[in-house]
Write a protein that holds these residues in place. Sequence first.
Motif, PDB file in Angstrom:
ATOM      1  N   LEU A   1      68.106  21.150  32.623  1.00 19.02           N
ATOM      2  CA  LEU A   1      66.684  20.829  32.575  1.00 19.02           C
ATOM      3  C   LEU A   1      66.160  20.783  34.008  1.00 19.02           C
ATOM      4  N   SER A   2      65.017  21.417  34.256  1.00 20.45           N
ATOM      5  CA  SER A   2      64.617  21.572  35.660  1.00 20.45           C
ATOM      6  C   SER A   2      63.215  22.143  35.780  1.00 20.45           C
ATOM      7  N   PHE A   3      62.738  22.172  37.032  1.00 17.27           N
ATOM      8  CA  PHE A   3      61.534  22.903  37.408  1.00 17.27           C
ATOM      9  C   PHE A   3      61.815  23.547  38.758  1.00 17.27           C
ATOM     10  N   ALA A   4      60.944  24.426  39.182  1.00 22.62           N
ATOM     11  CA  ALA A   4      61.113  25.103  40.468  1.00 22.62           C
ATOM     12  C   ALA A   4      59.964  24.737  41.392  1.00 22.62           C
ATOM     13  N   ALA A   5      60.277  24.584  42.675  1.00 20.90           N
ATOM     14  CA  ALA A   5      59.277  24.265  43.691  1.00 20.90           C
ATOM     15  C   ALA A   5      59.288  25.355  44.758  1.00 20.90           C
ATOM     16  N   TYR A   6      58.113  25.630  45.304  1.00 22.48           N
ATOM     17  CA  TYR A   6      57.959  26.732  46.255  1.00 22.48           C
ATOM     18  C   TYR A   6      57.175  26.240  47.476  1.00 22.48           C
ATOM     19  N   GLU A   7      57.661  26.564  48.643  1.00 23.22           N
ATOM     20  CA  GLU A   7      56.932  26.310  49.881  1.00 23.22           C
ATOM     21  C   GLU A   7      56.671  27.657  50.544  1.00 23.22           C
ATOM     22  N   VAL A   8      55.389  27.968  50.719  1.00 18.45           N
ATOM     23  CA  VAL A   8      54.980  29.278  51.221  1.00 18.45           C
ATOM     24  C   VAL A   8      54.670  29.172  52.715  1.00 18.45           C
ATOM     25  N   TYR A   9      55.301  30.047  53.487  1.00 16.85           N
ATOM     26  CA  TYR A   9      55.089  30.150  54.926  1.00 16.85           C
ATOM     27  C   TYR A   9      54.619  31.570  55.247  1.00 16.85           C
ATOM     28  N   PRO A  10      54.170  31.827  56.457  1.00 17.80           N
ATOM     29  CA  PRO A  10      53.715  33.181  56.775  1.00 17.80           C
ATOM     30  C   PRO A  10      54.771  34.262  56.552  1.00 17.80           C
TER      31      PRO A  10
ATOM     32  N   VAL B   1      68.329  18.964  44.277  1.00 19.80           N
ATOM     33  CA  VAL B   1      68.098  20.395  44.432  1.00 19.80           C
ATOM     34  C   VAL B   1      69.422  21.107  44.174  1.00 19.80           C
ATOM     35  N   PHE B   2      69.485  21.902  43.110  1.00 23.16           N
ATOM     36  CA  PHE B   2      70.754  22.547  42.770  1.00 23.16           C
ATOM     37  C   PHE B   2      70.780  24.022  43.161  1.00 23.16           C
ATOM     38  N   ASP B   3      69.635  24.565  43.576  1.00 20.23           N
ATOM     39  CA  ASP B   3      69.607  25.949  44.054  1.00 20.23           C
ATOM     40  C   ASP B   3      68.520  26.090  45.097  1.00 20.23           C
ATOM     41  N   ARG B   4      68.823  26.867  46.131  1.00 22.45           N
ATOM     42  CA  ARG B   4      67.827  27.197  47.145  1.00 22.45           C
ATOM     43  C   ARG B   4      67.824  28.712  47.337  1.00 22.45           C
ATOM     44  N   GLY B   5      66.636  29.271  47.461  1.00 20.59           N
ATOM     45  CA  GLY B   5      66.509  30.697  47.717  1.00 20.59           C
ATOM     46  C   GLY B   5      65.398  30.955  48.716  1.00 20.59           C
ATOM     47  N   ILE B   6      65.446  32.100  49.352  1.00 18.69           N
ATOM     48  CA  ILE B   6      64.410  32.503  50.304  1.00 18.69           C
ATOM     49  C   ILE B   6      63.860  33.849  49.877  1.00 18.69           C
ATOM     50  N   ILE B   7      62.552  33.920  49.741  1.00 21.99           N
ATOM     51  CA  ILE B   7      61.852  35.176  49.434  1.00 21.99           C
ATOM     52  C   ILE B   7      61.158  35.613  50.705  1.00 21.99           C
ATOM     53  N   LYS B   8      61.525  36.758  51.226  1.00 21.59           N
ATOM     54  CA  LYS B   8      60.972  37.211  52.478  1.00 21.59           C
ATOM     55  C   LYS B   8      59.722  38.048  52.259  1.00 21.59           C
TER      56      LYS B   8
ATOM     57  N   ARG C   1      57.878  33.757  54.703  1.00 20.08           N
ATOM     58  CA  ARG C   1      58.856  33.546  53.629  1.00 20.08           C
ATOM     59  C   ARG C   1      58.321  32.551  52.613  1.00 20.08           C
ATOM     60  N   ILE C   2      58.942  32.535  51.438  1.00 17.57           N
ATOM     61  CA  ILE C   2      58.757  31.466  50.455  1.00 17.57           C
ATOM     62  C   ILE C   2      60.119  30.820  50.234  1.00 17.57           C
ATOM     63  N   ASP C   3      60.193  29.514  50.450  1.00 20.02           N
ATOM     64  CA  ASP C   3      61.417  28.764  50.173  1.00 20.02           C
ATOM     65  C   ASP C   3      61.360  28.253  48.738  1.00 20.02           C
TER      66      ASP C   3
ATOM     67  N   LEU D   1      53.283  25.469  57.075  1.00 26.28           N
ATOM     68  CA  LEU D   1      53.271  25.516  55.613  1.00 26.28           C
ATOM     69  C   LEU D   1      51.883  25.913  55.119  1.00 26.28           C
ATOM     70  N   LEU D   2      51.813  26.985  54.321  1.00 27.67           N
ATOM     71  CA  LEU D   2      50.539  27.484  53.809  1.00 27.67           C
ATOM     72  C   LEU D   2      50.207  26.917  52.437  1.00 27.67           C
ATOM     73  N   LEU D   3      51.231  26.737  51.604  1.00 27.04           N
ATOM     74  CA  LEU D   3      51.006  26.279  50.234  1.00 27.04           C
ATOM     75  C   LEU D   3      52.310  25.762  49.654  1.00 27.04           C
ATOM     76  N   ARG D   4      52.198  24.686  48.900  1.00 24.85           N
ATOM     77  CA  ARG D   4      53.329  24.205  48.103  1.00 24.85           C
ATOM     78  C   ARG D   4      52.875  24.147  46.650  1.00 24.85           C
ATOM     79  N   PHE D   5      53.687  24.703  45.738  1.00 28.87           N
ATOM     80  CA  PHE D   5      53.381  24.630  44.319  1.00 28.87           C
ATOM     81  C   PHE D   5      54.675  24.564  43.525  1.00 28.87           C
ATOM     82  N   VAL D   6      54.592  24.248  42.242  1.00 26.94           N
ATOM     83  CA  VAL D   6      55.781  24.204  41.391  1.00 26.94           C
ATOM     84  C   VAL D   6      55.524  25.029  40.136  1.00 26.94           C
ATOM     85  N   SER D   7      56.581  25.344  39.426  1.00 32.98           N
ATOM     86  CA  SER D   7      56.446  26.054  38.146  1.00 32.98           C
ATOM     87  C   SER D   7      57.392  25.460  37.121  1.00 32.98           C
TER      88      SER D   7
END
Length: 302
Positions: free
Chosen positions: A269-278, A292-299, A280-282, A49-55
């Motif tokens: 009502l919600s916020f988004a959380a991101y976990e950054v890996y080398p 957690v009502f939605d999960r996505g992967i950003i490659k 992908r971003i989850d 895990l490189l970084l975790r942040f929320v928006s």
Amino acid sequence: MKLKRRQFLFLSSLSTVGTGVLALTLAHQHGETNLVELATAATPAKKDLLLRFVSVADTGTGARGQYAVAKAMTLYHKRNPYDLVVLAGDNIYNNGEIEKVNAVFERPYQDLLKQGVKFQACLGNHDIRTENGDPQVKYPGFNMNGRRYYTFRRNSVQFFALDTNSNADWKNQIPWLERELSSSDAPWKVVFGHHPIYSSGVYGSNQAFIKTFTPLFKKYGVQLYINGHEHSYERTRTIDGTTYLICGAGAGNRPVGRSEWTGYSTSNLSFAAYEVYPDRIDVSAIGTNHRVFDRGIIKSSK
């Protein structure tokens, strides 16, 4: 057939376990997982895990909805520590009055602020109604350091904050963005602003922004654009290498539809959380019920 009491209790316990497993299985199939349940289970360490942040965005009401989302953000922080929040505009309702900042920012997020969580803000349309947003640009808690558009880096992620308002300094901002994107060697590039580029909400997609921004995002490998303005959550599928994510249900909500490029959308009502890996971003979308009502992967585009 009659069962002895011990046999009956044993079979009943198996039935209870089976029901729980079935419930969790169905929850996973629908992309919904209870964070409290996850926190009580043994999970492997995330060594890469490189970084975790929320928006979150459109927050600054000081009302019940904002506090509910803030509480969910705080619980998530306890289970999954982070020290960065992307605050994507409309930070102070209704007119950006800086004297309200304690009621609509410092108090709702006091638990996070006390633990050193840093909020990086941009200006929304409500924020510029008072002195064109200048007091917010100078406010230390928003970490804009006197700049209406700016960039900063965390580990392998470079963030680019934009002023997307109609009266923004577009003549200089767009060339600045291209220069910064072209000179960045960050593996991950995240741009955020208040207004949507792609949206299935009340305001819809912005054709001028699509024409202006998407060629730059494609050319320089921007993997993620984050915004608010729509009081809803929407994650697009990857569009020419970029995922567009709306997280504007940080205090109130409005209806949202779907488009052919929509990965998931809801007015919760919600916020988004991101976990950054080398590689992908989850992405996890989290509601005020701590699910957690939605999960996505950003490659990675590399």
